[in-house]
Design an enzyme around this catalytic site. Structure first.
Site, PDB file in Angstrom:
ATOM      1  N   ARG A 121       0.802  -1.229   0.000  1.00  0.00           N
ATOM      2  CA  ARG A 121       0.000   0.000   0.000  1.00  0.00           C
ATOM      3  C   ARG A 121       0.835   1.280   0.000  1.00  0.00           C
ATOM      4  NH1 ARG A 121      -2.191  -3.124   3.858  1.00  0.00           N
ATOM      5  NH2 ARG A 121      -3.966  -4.344   3.163  1.00  0.00           N
ATOM      6  N   LYS A 143       3.345  11.666 -11.131  1.00  0.00           N
ATOM      7  CA  LYS A 143       2.472  10.810 -11.945  1.00  0.00           C
ATOM      8  C   LYS A 143       3.182   9.488 -12.202  1.00  0.00           C
ATOM      9  CE  LYS A 143      -0.422  14.035 -14.547  1.00  0.00           C
ATOM     10  NZ  LYS A 143      -0.767  14.532 -15.884  1.00  0.00           N
ATOM     11  N   GLU A 185      10.293  18.716 -24.512  1.00  0.00           N
ATOM     12  CA  GLU A 185       9.617  19.129 -23.260  1.00  0.00           C
ATOM     13  C   GLU A 185      10.209  20.448 -22.759  1.00  0.00           C
ATOM     14  OE1 GLU A 185       6.988  17.527 -22.535  1.00  0.00           O
ATOM     15  OE2 GLU A 185       7.239  15.370 -22.887  1.00  0.00           O
ATOM     16  N   LYS A 229       8.513  23.001 -13.852  1.00  0.00           N
ATOM     17  CA  LYS A 229       7.520  21.949 -13.654  1.00  0.00           C
ATOM     18  C   LYS A 229       7.012  21.975 -12.213  1.00  0.00           C
ATOM     19  CE  LYS A 229       5.794  17.500 -14.642  1.00  0.00           C
ATOM     20  NZ  LYS A 229       5.914  16.205 -15.283  1.00  0.00           N
ATOM     21  N   GLU A 239      -4.622  18.445 -11.307  1.00  0.00           N
ATOM     22  CA  GLU A 239      -5.285  19.019 -12.484  1.00  0.00           C
ATOM     23  C   GLU A 239      -6.710  19.445 -12.180  1.00  0.00           C
ATOM     24  OE1 GLU A 239      -4.825  16.708 -16.117  1.00  0.00           O
ATOM     25  OE2 GLU A 239      -2.664  16.641 -15.891  1.00  0.00           O
ATOM     26  N   ARG A 244      -2.076  22.826 -14.138  1.00  0.00           N
ATOM     27  CA  ARG A 244      -1.226  21.718 -14.555  1.00  0.00           C
ATOM     28  C   ARG A 244      -1.512  21.322 -16.000  1.00  0.00           C
ATOM     29  NH1 ARG A 244       0.916  16.370 -11.193  1.00  0.00           N
ATOM     30  NH2 ARG A 244       2.241  15.678 -12.890  1.00  0.00           N
ATOM     31  N   ASN A 248       0.344  20.279 -20.747  1.00  0.00           N
ATOM     32  CA  ASN A 248      -0.035  19.417 -21.881  1.00  0.00           C
ATOM     33  C   ASN A 248       0.084  20.133 -23.215  1.00  0.00           C
ATOM     34  OD1 ASN A 248      -0.557  17.260 -20.262  1.00  0.00           O
ATOM     35  ND2 ASN A 248      -2.748  17.660 -20.077  1.00  0.00           N
ATOM     36  N   HIS A 251       0.573  18.292 -26.460  1.00  0.00           N
ATOM     37  CA  HIS A 251       0.352  16.872 -26.178  1.00  0.00           C
ATOM     38  C   HIS A 251      -0.958  16.309 -26.721  1.00  0.00           C
ATOM     39  CE1 HIS A 251       3.950  17.203 -23.795  1.00  0.00           C
ATOM     40  NE2 HIS A 251       3.862  15.940 -23.397  1.00  0.00           N
ATOM     41  N   HIS A 255       0.185  13.110 -28.395  1.00  0.00           N
ATOM     42  CA  HIS A 255      -0.243  11.772 -27.971  1.00  0.00           C
ATOM     43  C   HIS A 255      -0.922  11.038 -29.115  1.00  0.00           C
ATOM     44  CE1 HIS A 255      -0.294  12.870 -23.413  1.00  0.00           C
ATOM     45  NE2 HIS A 255       0.805  12.225 -23.736  1.00  0.00           N
ATOM     46  N   HIS A 268       8.365   9.705 -27.711  1.00  0.00           N
ATOM     47  CA  HIS A 268       7.419  10.651 -27.104  1.00  0.00           C
ATOM     48  C   HIS A 268       7.781  12.109 -27.434  1.00  0.00           C
ATOM     49  CE1 HIS A 268       4.599  12.379 -24.259  1.00  0.00           C
ATOM     50  NE2 HIS A 268       5.595  13.072 -23.726  1.00  0.00           N
TER      51      HIS A 268
HETATM   52  N1  LIG Z   1       5.186  10.658 -15.352  1.00  0.00           N
HETATM   53  C1  LIG Z   1       5.239  11.697 -16.142  1.00  0.00           C
HETATM   54  O1  LIG Z   1       4.897  12.805 -15.743  1.00  0.00           O
HETATM   55  C2  LIG Z   1       5.732  11.527 -17.547  1.00  0.00           C
HETATM   56  C3  LIG Z   1       6.024  12.654 -18.323  1.00  0.00           C
HETATM   57  C4  LIG Z   1       6.550  12.470 -19.608  1.00  0.00           C
HETATM   58  C5  LIG Z   1       6.784  11.180 -20.071  1.00  0.00           C
HETATM   59  N2  LIG Z   1       6.475  10.113 -19.286  1.00  0.00           N
HETATM   60  C6  LIG Z   1       6.733   8.742 -19.753  1.00  0.00           C
HETATM   61  O2  LIG Z   1       8.123   8.588 -19.956  1.00  0.00           O
HETATM   62  C7  LIG Z   1       8.337   7.563 -20.915  1.00  0.00           C
HETATM   63  C8  LIG Z   1       9.403   8.001 -21.873  1.00  0.00           C
HETATM   64  O3  LIG Z   1      10.577   8.237 -21.137  1.00  0.00           O
HETATM   65  P1  LIG Z   1      12.025   8.132 -21.804  1.00  0.00           P
HETATM   66  O4  LIG Z   1      12.043   8.862 -23.058  1.00  0.00           O
HETATM   67  O5  LIG Z   1      12.993   8.492 -20.739  1.00  0.00           O
HETATM   68  O6  LIG Z   1      12.085   6.599 -22.243  1.00  0.00           O
HETATM   69  P2  LIG Z   1      12.781   5.266 -21.717  1.00  0.00           P
HETATM   70  O7  LIG Z   1      12.696   5.127 -20.261  1.00  0.00           O
HETATM   71  O8  LIG Z   1      12.206   4.195 -22.547  1.00  0.00           O
HETATM   72  O9  LIG Z   1      14.302   5.466 -22.133  1.00  0.00           O
HETATM   73  C9  LIG Z   1      14.650   5.511 -23.493  1.00  0.00           C
HETATM   74  C10 LIG Z   1      15.732   4.490 -23.840  1.00  0.00           C
HETATM   75  O10 LIG Z   1      16.997   4.962 -23.369  1.00  0.00           O
HETATM   76  C11 LIG Z   1      17.655   3.980 -22.594  1.00  0.00           C
HETATM   77  N3  LIG Z   1      18.417   4.718 -21.590  1.00  0.00           N
HETATM   78  C12 LIG Z   1      17.931   5.379 -20.514  1.00  0.00           C
HETATM   79  N4  LIG Z   1      18.913   6.051 -19.897  1.00  0.00           N
HETATM   80  C13 LIG Z   1      20.049   5.793 -20.587  1.00  0.00           C
HETATM   81  C14 LIG Z   1      21.394   6.218 -20.440  1.00  0.00           C
HETATM   82  N5  LIG Z   1      21.754   7.082 -19.485  1.00  0.00           N
HETATM   83  N6  LIG Z   1      22.302   5.768 -21.328  1.00  0.00           N
HETATM   84  C15 LIG Z   1      21.931   4.937 -22.345  1.00  0.00           C
HETATM   85  N7  LIG Z   1      20.672   4.516 -22.542  1.00  0.00           N
HETATM   86  C16 LIG Z   1      19.741   4.946 -21.664  1.00  0.00           C
HETATM   87  C17 LIG Z   1      16.560   3.111 -22.060  1.00  0.00           C
HETATM   88  O11 LIG Z   1      17.030   1.813 -21.803  1.00  0.00           O
HETATM   89  C18 LIG Z   1      15.557   3.118 -23.212  1.00  0.00           C
HETATM   90  O12 LIG Z   1      15.902   2.139 -24.142  1.00  0.00           O
HETATM   91  C19 LIG Z   1       6.991   7.292 -21.563  1.00  0.00           C
HETATM   92  O13 LIG Z   1       6.487   6.077 -21.092  1.00  0.00           O
HETATM   93  C20 LIG Z   1       6.118   8.445 -21.090  1.00  0.00           C
HETATM   94  O14 LIG Z   1       4.765   8.083 -20.965  1.00  0.00           O
HETATM   95  C21 LIG Z   1       5.978  10.264 -18.044  1.00  0.00           C
HETATM   96 ZN   LIG Z   2       5.434  14.805 -22.543  1.00  0.00          ZN
END
Ligand SMILES: NC(=O)c1ccc[n+]([C@@H]2O[C@H](COP(=O)([O-])OP(=O)(O)OC[C@H]3O[C@@H](n4cnc5c(N)ncnc54)[C@H](O)[C@@H]3O)[C@@H](O)[C@H]2O)c1
Ligand SMILES: [Zn+2]
Length: 363
Positions: A121, A143, A185, A229, A239, A244, A248, A251, A255, A268
């Site tokens: 939990r 999030k 971003e 942020k 939101e 907040r 977006n 987005h 999206h 993304h």
């Molecule tokens: N929670 C939120 O507020 C929020 C906001 C924006 C995006 N997101 C989410 O984030 C995700 C995208 O994040 P991302 O772009 O970081 O993707 P990711 O976590 O998939 O990383 C991208 C790739 O880079 C590799 N990688 C990561 N760090 C590395 C490093 N230092 N050196 C070499 N390789 C590395 C990973 O293994 C992966 O293959 C999506 O799922 C999206 O929905 C969440």
């Molecule tokens: Zn985003």
């Protein structure tokens, strides 16, 4: 090392930004909590790069880490993967006094945060974002999510980390495409509230993680984005107002492009870059954005080597279907964010599906 504090009505945590932070994660944590068992959750790319260093530092401060890795990529953000990890945590003896440490990009962060929200939990968790996108955006805000076949981020919880540790050094191993997408971003933040930052980003080629000057410039940019942020979420973490929602910007269409491309065609940040281009086009017609400022935003995206036009063969009708679907899902309402001038944004009430169609056709 810079410390930025992130506060809201019912949360307060610090984000540390600097070089060489991974090697001292154990002592950073030991300052505020007594050591115990912890799960280091990472993926199969990031785990081998940084898992050992994080594990050693935690062990030196008397924590007992178990390293759990998942396959890299969006497909791992699933219930099935979450269940497997919870099972491994139970097998590793993690209990209600344990801690989760997420080491990776947004995928690992969202998934590990979700697990931290539900295991026993709720356990405290620490974010160690290793992508630019995660450092400037996803690690802040609380999030957490997993996807289901019917929707991305459909299941999740709002669960704030206890600490965010952004080590600039980790960015040096990022593949170029992954590094660049983080700028989408950053440009979004600039457009909605920091006009000056847009000029800095337009010189993106100097913002590199592989030399000292580049690292310093990058660090100050990351700090600024965390502050931005933090300001948006502090005012409206759930939101409830439009505050907040402004995050977006770009987005709604972004999206939809991700979905239309089967989450494979664009990263993304790349989809968000296209979404920003569409939102700017709409802002010119519906919010009075000047053509000159519109051009400056497009220029900044291009300077970061981000896409602003869709490939000819891309199924544009699928983008509109996705926007329509999203609209239904949100009670028939699209909260479309527009910018009347660089550095400001608001939720428009006059943007129609027809406006979105025209903007997508122009991409
Ligand atoms: N929670 C939120 O507020 C929020 C906001 C924006 C995006 N997101 C989410 O984030 C995700 C995208 O994040 P991302 O772009 O970081 O993707 P990711 O976590 O998939 O990383 C991208 C790739 O880079 C590799 N990688 C990561 N760090 C590395 C490093 N230092 N050196 C070499 N390789 C590395 C990973 O293994 C992966 O293959 C999506 O799922 C999206 O929905 C969440
Ligand atoms: Zn985003």
């Amino acid at each position: 090392v810079t410390e930025i504090s992130i506060r809201g009505p019912d949360f307060s945590y610090a984000a540390l930004v600097g070089s060489g932070l991974l090697g001292s994660i154990g002592s950073s944590l030991a300052r505020n909590r007594s050591p115990g068992r912890c799960a280091i959750i990472s993926d199969e790319v990031v785990g081998p790069l940084f898992g050992q260093q994080v594990g050693d530092s935690l062990t030196q401060s008397d924590f007992k880490p178990v390293l759990i890795t998942i396959p890299p990529g969006e497909n791992s953000k699933s219930f099935e993967e979450a269940a497997r990890i919870c099972d491994q945590m139970a097998a590793g003896g993690l209990d209600r006094d344990s801690l989760v440490v997420a080491v990776g990009g947004g995928v690992v962060g969202d998934l590990a945060g979700f697990i931290a929200a539900i295991y026993h939990r709720g356990l405290p968790y620490v974010h160690v974002p290793t992508t630019l996108l995660a450092q400037v955006d996803s690690s802040i805000g609380g999030k957490t999510a997993v996807n289901t076949p019917r929707g991305k981020n459909l299941i999740g919880a709002l669960h704030h980390p206890a600490l965010v540790l952004s080590d600039i050094d980790t960015l040096a191993t990022l593949p170029p495409r992954s590094f660049k997408q983080g700028f989408a971003e950053i440009i979004k933040h600039a457009v909605i509230c920091d006009a000056e930052m847009l000029e800095k980003v337009a010189q993106a080629s100097s913002l590199r993680p592989d030399n000292d000057a580049g690292k310093r410039a990058l660090q100050s940019l990351i700090e600024r984005n965390i502050e931005i942020k933090a300001a948006f979420i502090s005012a409206d973490v759930r939101e409830l107002t439009d505050q907040r929602v402004l995050l977006n910007f770009g987005h709604t269409v972004g999206h939809a492009i991700e979905l239309a491309g089967g989450y494979a065609r664009f990263l993304h940040g790349e989809a968000v870059s296209l979404g920003i281009a569409a939102a700017c086009e709409i802002s010119v017609r519906k919010a009075g954005l000047s053509e000159a400022e519109h051009a400056r935003i497009i220029h900044a995206l291009e300077a970061c080597d981000l896409p602003t036009r869709l490939p000819m063969d891309f199924p544009r009708d699928r983008i509109l279907n996705a926007v329509e679907h999203d609209k239904k899902f949100r009670g028939g309402e699209v909260k479309f964010v527009v910018t009347p001038a660089i550095g400001s944004a608001h939720v428009a009430t006059n943007v129609t599906m027809d406006d979105i169609r025209r903007a997508v056709e122009k991409l």
